[in-house]
Design a protein around this motif. Structure first.
Motif, short mmCIF file in Angstrom:
data_model
loop_
_atom_site.label_atom_id
_atom_site.label_comp_id
_atom_site.label_asym_id
_atom_site.label_seq_id
_atom_site.Cartn_x
_atom_site.Cartn_y
_atom_site.Cartn_z
N THR A 118 0.78 -0.81 -0.41
CA THR A 118 -0.11 -0.07 -0.41
C THR A 118 1.05 1.42 0.45
OG1 THR A 118 -1.39 -0.93 1.42
CG2 THR A 118 -1.53 0.68 1.33
N THR A 164 2.52 1.53 -3.49
CA THR A 164 1.35 2.34 -4.16
C THR A 164 1.09 3.74 -4.07
OG1 THR A 164 0.46 0.64 -4.48
CG2 THR A 164 -0.84 1.96 -5.63
N LEU A 165 0.83 4.12 -2.84
CA LEU A 165 0.62 5.89 -2.58
C LEU A 165 1.74 6.31 -3.08
CD1 LEU A 165 -1.67 5.34 1.24
CD2 LEU A 165 -2.92 5.74 -1.49
N SER A 194 4.04 6.13 -4.92
CA SER A 194 3.50 6.59 -6.56
C SER A 194 2.22 7.52 -7.19
CB SER A 194 3.35 5.37 -7.70
OG SER A 194 4.77 4.33 -7.14
N CYS A 195 1.64 7.21 -6.19
CA CYS A 195 0.01 8.34 -6.56
C CYS A 195 0.45 9.67 -6.55
CB CYS A 195 -1.09 7.38 -5.85
SG CYS A 195 -1.14 6.15 -6.74
N GLY A 196 1.36 9.81 -4.79
CA GLY A 196 1.83 10.94 -4.54
C GLY A 196 2.44 11.62 -5.17
N ILE A 231 2.55 11.49 -8.84
CA ILE A 231 1.59 11.86 -9.51
C ILE A 231 1.00 12.83 -9.55
CG2 ILE A 231 -0.01 10.54 -11.25
CD1 ILE A 231 0.70 8.05 -10.97
N LEU A 232 0.45 13.24 -8.01
CA LEU A 232 -0.47 13.95 -7.52
C LEU A 232 0.72 14.97 -8.18
CD1 LEU A 232 -3.22 15.36 -6.61
CD2 LEU A 232 -1.80 14.67 -3.96
N ILE A 246 7.54 8.85 -12.97
CA ILE A 246 6.50 9.00 -12.65
C ILE A 246 5.88 10.57 -12.97
CG2 ILE A 246 4.86 8.73 -10.76
CD1 ILE A 246 5.56 6.54 -9.78
N ALA A 262 3.59 11.19 -15.97
CA ALA A 262 1.62 11.99 -15.73
C ALA A 262 2.30 13.77 -15.59
CB ALA A 262 2.24 12.65 -13.72
#
Length: 147
Positions: free
Chosen positions: A55, A58-59, A61-63, A65-66, A92, A96
């Protein structure tokens, strides 16, 4: 009468400014390394706070991207890319930026034909390849397990 190659090359050398390769390389290294360090820092912070490793990855990587999407929206990412060059192409954040930039540029054409359509000019091939590749790999795995 066309100029000879040596004359043409001399003219190019006089016209085109020299690129500071060492300085540009250091900038790319520092910015790319900083982005990767930020991602690792996010991951470590999340795992130390008790989050499961999968988790947290994943988070993190999402951070990233954001962060890249917001910086692109604020036109900070493009200014950074002008100085850092390839350092901002960390997969990444570079991806983005490549998805968000056309969407922002074509927002005047509307949400469907502008933002939606242009956003997938870069993301579309990646999503299609990812989907097709996962199906092919899944079939190969299934065949390997059944034989």
């Amino acid at each position: 009468m066309s100029p000879k190659k040596s004359q043409y090359q001399r003219q190019i050398d006089q016209t085109v400014p020299r690129s500071p390769k060492v300085k540009n390389g250091l900038w790319a290294f520092m910015v790319g390394g900083s982005l990767c360090t930020l991602g690792e820092g996010l991951y470590q912070w999340m795992t130390l706070s008790g989050m499961e490793q999968k988790t947290a990855r994943t988070l993190a990587s999402c951070g990233l991207i954001l962060l890249a999407a917001v910086l692109t929206l604020l036109q900070v990412f493009d200014n950074l890319a002008k100085r850092a060059g390839a350092g901002t192409l960390v997969p990444i954040t570079g991806f983005a930026n490549a998805v968000v930039s056309p969407a922002i540029e074509f927002k005047t054409e509307g949400y469907v034909l502008g933002v939606g359509a242009k956003m997938f000019t870069i993301a579309g091939p990646v999503i299609v390849y990812g989907t097709v590749a996962s199906v092919v790999y899944g079939v190969i795995y299934w065949l390997w397990q059944t034989l």
